[in-house]
Design an enzyme around this catalytic site. Structure first.
Site, mmCIF file in Angstrom:
data_model
loop_
_atom_site.group_PDB
_atom_site.id
_atom_site.type_symbol
_atom_site.label_atom_id
_atom_site.label_comp_id
_atom_site.label_asym_id
_atom_site.label_seq_id
_atom_site.Cartn_x
_atom_site.Cartn_y
_atom_site.Cartn_z
ATOM 1 N N CYS A 33 5.733 -50.493 17.810
ATOM 2 C CA CYS A 33 4.905 -49.763 16.847
ATOM 3 C C CYS A 33 5.410 -49.953 15.422
ATOM 4 O O CYS A 33 6.533 -50.377 15.194
ATOM 5 C CB CYS A 33 4.950 -48.264 17.132
ATOM 6 N N CYS A 37 3.545 -44.837 13.051
ATOM 7 C CA CYS A 37 2.709 -44.537 14.219
ATOM 8 C C CYS A 37 2.864 -43.077 14.641
ATOM 9 O O CYS A 37 3.970 -42.545 14.710
ATOM 10 C CB CYS A 37 3.069 -45.451 15.382
#
Length: 183
Positions: A33, A37
């Site tokens: 990520c 995120c």
């Protein structure tokens, strides 16, 4: 504060200022990520850090479907992309049978999340949006005059004439026959 502590703090705080500087991957899910995120914060011992997307991919991590680090642009909003995909799908394949579950599987997010996002972005549920498209198409076919109401009902994707008549009345305020006469 060490570099790994700074990186961890950026992950915990979902700090977008670190986007494109590094990526974090969760060893248990094999997903990586962006620091911003909003996914659930993993356990620190399950996190690996990468400074290039290629390194994360080479280590067999998949990009997160929520933050899409592989597609990240300055103003990228992944939820808008999902809504756009559903809109495009419904506009092009309005005559097919669609459920919220089928749509959510198509864009890769949960049905409840899709319903909420779609309504926030368009002001309509996916079902209302689909019915609006179908009724617009039905109005054109009615004015064309080559098909009767039942044929139009099935041509635009309704499975029962009663559903068609109810949706038509709700959208236009009149029956198909009255609509055709008023034009």
């Amino acid at each position: 504060m060490s570099q790994s502590e700074k990186l961890w703090q950026a992950v915990v705080q979902c700090d977008g200022t670190y986007d494109r500087c590094f990526y974090y991957a969760v060893k248990t899910t094999k997903i990586f990520c962006r620091p911003s995120c909003r996914s659930k914060t993993p356990k620190e011992e399950n996190v690996a850090y990468f400074f290039r997307i290629e390194d994360a991919l080479r280590s067999n991590y998949r990009p997160c479907k929520r933050c899409r680090p592989d597609l990240f642009q300055a103003n990228y909003e992944p939820t808008q992309e999902a809504v756009g995909q559903v809109q495009q799908l419904l506009e092009s394949k309005y005559d097919q049978s669609w459920t919220l579950e089928k749509l959510s599987n198509h864009v890769g997010i949960s049905a409840c999340h899709l319903q909420r996002l779609f309504k926030n972005k368009t002001g309509l549920s996916p079902r209302q949006y689909l019915n609006r498209i179908r009724i617009q198409r039905a109005k054109r076919l009615l004015l064309n005059g080559k098909m009767n109401n039942v044929e139009i009902c099935y041509a635009v994707g309704f499975r029962e004439p009663n559903q068609f008549y109810a949706a038509f009345r709700k959208e236009t305020g009149s029956s198909p026959l009255n609509f055709k006469r008023s034009q």
